[in-house]
Design an enzyme around this catalytic site. Structure first.
Site, PDB file in Angstrom:
ATOM      1  CD  GLU A  23      -3.048   0.942   0.165  1.00 18.87           C
ATOM      2  OE1 GLU A  23      -3.071  -0.088  -0.545  1.00 18.87           O
ATOM      3  OE2 GLU A  23      -3.840   1.886   0.009  1.00 18.87           O
ATOM      4  CG  ASP A  24       1.722   2.854   3.243  1.00 17.59           C
ATOM      5  OD1 ASP A  24       0.686   3.188   2.629  1.00 17.59           O
ATOM      6  OD2 ASP A  24       1.772   2.672   4.464  1.00 17.59           O
TER       7      ASP A  24
END
Ligand code: MN
Length: 739
Positions: free
Chosen positions: A76-77
């Site tokens: 996600e990051d």
């Protein structure tokens, strides 16, 4: 920050066979992936996954879970992808990290947590592996520990979500220590004043009761030793949040609050638990109504303990929990505790009601999954063994509104079901749907986590056929209701028009109130029922007029006779009434076709009569009791058969976009000549007319009269065809006819 080797050592301490290389690779990969990213606190971002991993080592979880913790935010990051994780760490860890990524995306959607129960179910439905939830809880715990660095708005939202979703989830999974900590962090940020009051009070009581814990501990231990029971005793202060909840639930004040101490006796087996209970009850007086035996009857989450409250040495209420060591582990660490005991103590497990847990292993954590399944479905221990897969909530799908409200639906549900689940009004007005921002058919099957946006149109009535596009009873019955209601409204409005017309003709002002006063004369319960009866032809509008204004009836009849067309109605002004053409492909040849009114299903109150009226023609309706309104072209001879009083003026209301065709009838007289018929057909076809039917009426020696049914768009179109035929030399006469 914890060093790489420190983490590995922590895991190896409880699992010497742990895959050291895997842990090292995950550590280095996550550290590089997060690079220079920073947390709100200013710490390197990597400190977060590392702390999450550390929490999981406290729970003594397997190497794959710890590696997943290190990697849980990378998809996600950072630039990392699922494919890369699969390749470097294998599909098992890939799937775990993917599960966490999905949950993280859900967090972004869920702005409201009012349906916490459904959200928890969604979490479980998405987490195909229990370890995903364990990592998620550890992730949330670390975020709560470091919440002070977030902005106040985020603190509030995250704390609410923690209280509503994650703390109860930890509780249901039996992880009491994590639940306590989550709750206390959330309490602190959500109710800072209450938090301070409770913690201050705790400090005060602590000072006042100095030595009490030791005193009770000592007394209990002495009595246990005396009775020959091998048990350990530990006292603790209750948690601020559980104290506060008790205060708000039972509405007791902080001043009244006294039993803030809880003691735990842990014994080696169940027999000793009951003996210890006997010792406690003979030493101090038991408080009535506070005894609960969760050993013989475990809680849904398999929590086992004996609870009792006694009046202690300083007349202080003291809560006692008595349990075995294993029960204690389960209570503190829940499902994770079973991992600890997996390879040991089958005997100890057999002593409790956990016998079933370890029976047949089909792979790591199979029994964990079963357990969580049981916890969440709330089924009884007997059903426990029958569940073998983590196919939780397979019969349900969970979707979001654009505002983040969670809607639970049965599997197979469509956006239409969703719309009705949001609100009946939304369902009734639904005309389209967007799923995850994409326009989709309204009968698309929804999937877990879909964000569904419903487009509505005011005044829309769901077609009755849409009932088959839904799976929920709620949507189906609402659609049936809406269709019935639409029919009813149309009848009522039509009845009102008819009544008003009758009143107008008699120069009496129509009002619902005036009609209401004569309801009883017609044995009608409401004005709507009366008006609908008028529309269905069961009750002549003239009778209503007669009841309201008897003296005016005579004059009315006279007036209508003198000027029959005065006071005609424009039915298009009646809301919802639309005259439509037969559907394309409908059987042709039959000139009398029933025309559906919008929103009507079985009762079709508009009928086009033979003789063909086309848009642009002046049309007249006649109400036929029990049948509906028959529509006539104004010159139609059949119309003349009806009394003028019964004529209802109609006007066209069609959708020009639809390019609908209407049948008209022509009488064409042509000399008998080879190719004449083909030439006539050519002219009509060339003018875009559809010949629907053709009949020879009279055959003389040299002339033939043809009756031609031709489908046209409107009167102008029909007139063009007539003019076209007249221009040719093949026809001698063209006329429009109505019979
Ligand atoms: Mn995280």
């Amino acid at each position: 920050m914890m060093r790489q080797y420190e983490l590995v050592e922590r895991v190896q301490k409880y699992d010497p066979k742990a895959n050291e290389a895997l842990l090292n690779r995950a550590y280095v990969y996550a550290m590089k992936a997060h690079g220079h990213q920073k947390r709100a606190s200013g710490d390197p971002y990597f400190s977060h996954p590392l702390e999450v991993a550390a929490i999981l080592t406290d729970l003594k979880l397997d190497d794959a879970t710890v590696a997943t913790a290190l990697l849980h935010d990378v998809i996600e990051d950072t630039d990392a992808t699922r494919a890369e994780i699969d390749q470097l760490f294998g599909p098992e860890i890939g799937a775990l990290v993917d599960g966490l990524t999905k949950i993280k995306r859900l967090d972004l959607v869920s702005k409201q947590t009012e349906q916490a129960e459904n959200f928890r179910k969604l979490l479980i439905a998405i987490s195909t592996d229990i370890r995903v939830l364990l990592v998620k809880l550890a992730d949330r715990l670390h975020n709560m520990r470091t919440l002070e660095h977030m902005k106040p708005g985020s603190r509030q939202r995250i704390s609410e979500e923690t209280l509503d979703i994650y703390a109860p989830l930890a509780g249901r999974m039996g992880m009491q220590a994590i639940r306590d900590e989550l709750e206390d962090h959330a309490f602190r940020w959500l109710h800072p004043e209450a938090y301070k009051a409770v913690t201050d009070k705790l400090a005060e009581l602590r000072a006042k009761n100095e030595g009490l814990v030791e005193e009770i501990e000592g007394a209990l231990k002495a009595k246990l030793v005396e009775a020959g029971i091998d048990a350990s005793v530990s006292g603790r202060e209750k948690k601020p949040y559980s104290i506060w909840r008790k205060m708000t639930n039972k509405q007791i004040s902080l001043e009244q609050l006294s039993d803030i101490y809880a003691f735990r006796l842990t014994a080696k087996d169940i027999a000793d638990c009951y003996r210890a209970l006997g010792v406690a009850h003979t030493t101090w007086r038991a408080v009535p109504g506070r005894f609960k035996d969760y050993i013989s009857t475990p809680k849904q989450n398999n929590y086992q303990s004996i609870h009792t409250t006694v009046v202690g040495p300083r007349h202080q209420r003291v809560e006692l929990q008595i349990r075995t060591h294993l029960m204690h582990q389960v209570a503190e660490y829940g499902v994770a505790a079973h991992a600890l005991y997996k390879d040991m103590t089958k005997g100890a497990i057999a002593a409790g009601s956990m016998t079933s847990l370890d029976d047949k292993e089909h792979g790591p954590y199979v029994w964990l999954r079963r357990m969580v399944e049981t916890l969440l479905e709330g089924s009884n221990p007997e059903e426990f063994l029958e569940h073998t897969k983590l196919e939780l909530f397979q019969d349900q799908v969970f979707c979001f509104t654009p505002k983040g409200r969670l809607i639970a639906l049965p599997r197979g549900a469509t956006p239409l079901d969703f719309a009705y689940a949001v609100h009946t009004d939304v369902g009734n007005a639904a005309v389209g749907a967007y799923v995850n921002g994409r326009h989709v058919p309204i009968d698309t099957r929804l999937r877990n986590g879909d964000e569904v946006e419903i487009r509505t149109s005011k005044g829309h009535v769901p077609p009755a056929a849409w009932e088959s596009l839904c799976v929920t009873g709620r949507a189906q019955s609402a659609i049936r209701r809406a269709a019935r209601e639409a029919v009813r409204r149309q009848y009522v409005e039509l009845g009102r028009r008819l009544a008003s017309a009758a009143f107008d003709a008699a120069r009496v002002t129509y009002s619902d109130d005036a009609v209401k006063r004569v309801l009883s004369k017609f044995s009608q319960k409401s004005i709507d029922e009366l008006l609908a009866a008028v529309a269905r032809g069961e009750l002549p509008a003239g009778d209503v007029l007669k009841a309201v204004a008897p003296e005016a009836v005579q004059a009315a009849a006279q007036s209508v006779l003198e000027n029959p067309l005065k006071g005609w109605l424009d039915l298009t002004k009646v809301s919802g009434l639309r005259v439509r053409a037969p559907a394309p492909g409908a059987p042709t040849g039959q000139l009398s076709s029933a025309i559906a009114l919008r929103g009507l299903k079985d009762d079709v109150p508009v009928i086009f009569e033979e003789g063909g009226a086309v848009p642009g023609d002046r049309i007249v309706g006649v109400l036929e009791p029990g049948a509906g309104i028959r529509i006539f072209q104004i010159h139609s001879p059949q119309l003349q058969a009806y009394e003028h009083q019964r004529w209802i003026d109609m006007s066209w209301d069609i959708d020009p976009e639809k390019q609908e065709r209407f049948p008209a009838r022509l009488s064409v007289t042509a000399p008998n000549r080879p190719g004449a018929l083909a030439a006539i057909a050519d002219v009509i076809g060339g003018a875009e007319g559809n010949i629907d039917n053709l009949k020879m009426i009279r055959r003389a020696s040299d002339f033939t009269e043809l009756r031609i049914e031709v489908e046209v768009f409107d009167l102008a179109h029909l007139n063009r065809i007539i003019a076209g035929l007249r221009q040719t030399d093949i026809v001698s006469k063209v006329e429009r006819v109505f019979e």
